[in-house]
Write a protein that holds these residues in place. Structure first.
Motif, PDB file in Angstrom:
ATOM      1  N   ARG A 116       0.635  -1.321  -0.033  1.00 18.45           N
ATOM      2  CA  ARG A 116      -0.035   0.055  -0.014  1.00 18.45           C
ATOM      3  C   ARG A 116       1.039   1.119  -0.013  1.00 18.45           C
ATOM      4  N   ARG A 195      -5.721  -4.621  -5.617  1.00 20.24           N
ATOM      5  CA  ARG A 195      -5.919  -4.813  -4.407  1.00 20.24           C
ATOM      6  C   ARG A 195      -7.279  -4.776  -3.992  1.00 20.24           C
ATOM      7  N   ARG A 196      -8.104  -3.653  -4.374  1.00 17.39           N
ATOM      8  CA  ARG A 196      -9.603  -3.635  -4.295  1.00 17.39           C
ATOM      9  C   ARG A 196     -10.361  -4.845  -4.700  1.00 17.39           C
ATOM     10  N   ALA A 202     -11.875  -5.118   1.396  1.00 13.40           N
ATOM     11  CA  ALA A 202     -12.046  -4.063   0.733  1.00 13.40           C
ATOM     12  C   ALA A 202     -13.172  -4.068  -0.350  1.00 13.40           C
ATOM     13  N   ARG A 203     -13.288  -5.193  -0.663  1.00 16.89           N
ATOM     14  CA  ARG A 203     -14.564  -5.554  -1.695  1.00 16.89           C
ATOM     15  C   ARG A 203     -15.760  -5.429  -0.913  1.00 16.89           C
ATOM     16  N   GLN A 206     -16.153  -1.326  -0.456  1.00 17.00           N
ATOM     17  CA  GLN A 206     -16.016  -0.178  -1.366  1.00 17.00           C
ATOM     18  C   GLN A 206     -17.243   0.013  -2.150  1.00 17.00           C
ATOM     19  N   ASP A 211     -14.864   4.813  -4.847  1.00 17.03           N
ATOM     20  CA  ASP A 211     -13.564   4.199  -4.605  1.00 17.03           C
ATOM     21  C   ASP A 211     -13.088   3.799  -5.918  1.00 17.03           C
ATOM     22  N   PHE A 212     -13.782   3.596  -6.980  1.00 18.91           N
ATOM     23  CA  PHE A 212     -13.417   2.892  -8.115  1.00 18.91           C
ATOM     24  C   PHE A 212     -13.327   4.182  -9.102  1.00 18.91           C
TER      25      PHE A 212
END
Length: 360
Positions: A116, A195-196, A202-203, A206, A211-212
């Motif tokens: 990260r 990572r997401r 995170a999934r 988010q 986030d995306f």
């Protein structure tokens, strides 16, 4: 002397009354400042690149959005305290070190993992490098002129500051600074997307728009920027005007969106230095003991400020046990809230939570 002070105060009030709000005053002064710098940088507006006009408009809209968000956030009682006391503590000896850790090397993220940290270094410094190149060019604070002898002249605020060889290393870095920034951002965004998409926590947390979308916007800007170089060198300019418009449109949309989405934390990040100085300074003076377990958890100043802010917002948490809820550490506070529902004094049980000392 008192008459002079009174006169200065009246002048200050009259100036403030000339604007409808803090936002209007800040925006007006910023635009005037930019215009003055453009007047100096362009040698009295004799050198303006109209091809960058769209970027200029997008940047001014971004500045307006940023001031709107910052002033709205700064008017909140907790933020007022941090800004007021943070400014007083700005000259602390530890400020340079704190600024480097928070704004340059992102040391606080490295504690959460190397992956990260590298991801944020690539995205953060890629964006900073792009801004350092783009904004001076957009407002004509910096530009290049070329003579017949094969040398470029770097002009900064209307002054010839350097002559560089067209095939030299300085000229190469000047040409490719935005390409380097685009490669850094592309790599960092790809790491963030991986990572997401692979991290189950995170999934679960988010959202696409929050986030995306910012990541996709940065990725689109970087790829279209690299394509412009590819078209120029490999395709000899084929479809470059069309791609230039696509790239410009994506940058403008991102600039307008930036103050109102997740990317807003980038221009807000310097405020973390204020918060860190606040915690360290008052923590060195006197720490607050938890009314239940006796552990030191925050400074006395911070605890008092929290109680004061809650009072300003008509939120009183004075408990029947003779303390304010803000005078308890977080574990005891959670246990105490459970006791209010269960009827059992869970906050007095001397058992630590499983993740009480967790990091990250």
């Amino acid at each position: 002397m008192q008459a002079n002070i009174a006169t200065n105060k009246e002048t200050g009030r009259s100036v403030n009354h000339a604007f409808a709000s803090h936002f209007a005053k800040s925006m007006f002064l910023t635009v005037v400042g930019i215009a003055i710098l453009m007047f100096i940088g362009t040698r009295m507006f004799t050198h303006i690149d109209l091809n960058l006009y769209g970027y200029m408009v997008g940047t001014i809209v971004f500045i307006g959005g940023f001031f709107y968000r910052f002033i709205a956030w700064g008017e909140r009682p907790p933020t007022k305290i941090i800004i007021k006391k943070g400014l007083k503590l700005l000259l602390r000896k530890s400020t340079p070190k704190t600024a480097v850790n928070h704004l340059a090397i992102y040391d606080f993220i490295r504690n959460r993992g190397l992956y990260r940290w590298v991801q944020h270094i690539l995205i953060g410094w890629g964006c900073v490098l792009a801004c350092l190149v783009t904004f001076p060019l957009v407002f004509s604070w910096m530009y290049f002129t070329m003579e017949d002898n094969g040398y470029y002249t770097i002009v900064l605020f209307g002054m010839n500051v350097m002559h560089v060889k067209a095939e030299g290393i300085i000229a190469w870095f000047s040409y490719n600074a935005l390409n380097i920034a685009a490669i850094m951002v592309t790599a960092g965004v790809c790491m963030a997307l991986y990572r997401r998409l692979s991290n189950m926590q995170a999934r679960a947390e988010q959202k696409f728009m929050y986030d995306f979308l910012p990541l996709y916007l940065l990725l689109f800007i970087s790829i279209t920027g690299l394509l412009l170089t590819f078209q120029n060198i490999v395709l000899h300019g084929w479809m470059q005007p069309q791609m230039s418009l696509i790239h410009q449109f994506s940058v403008i949309v991102t600039l307008i969106y930036l103050p109102f989405g997740k990317l807003a934390h980038i221009p807000f990040r310097p405020m973390s230095v204020f918060a860190r100085n606040y915690r360290e300074h008052y923590g060195e003076q006197q720490m607050k003991e938890c009314k239940v377990c006796g552990d030191h958890f925050v400074s006395v100043e911070q605890s008092n400020d929290v109680i004061q802010v809650l009072g300003v917002n008509d939120m009183e948490f004075n408990m029947q046990d003779g303390f304010n809820l803000a005078e308890l550490c977080l574990p005891c506070r959670r246990k105490y809230r459970i006791s209010r529902f269960s009827g059992f004094a869970t906050h007095q049980v001397k058992v630590k939570e499983a993740n009480q000392n967790a990091k990250g």
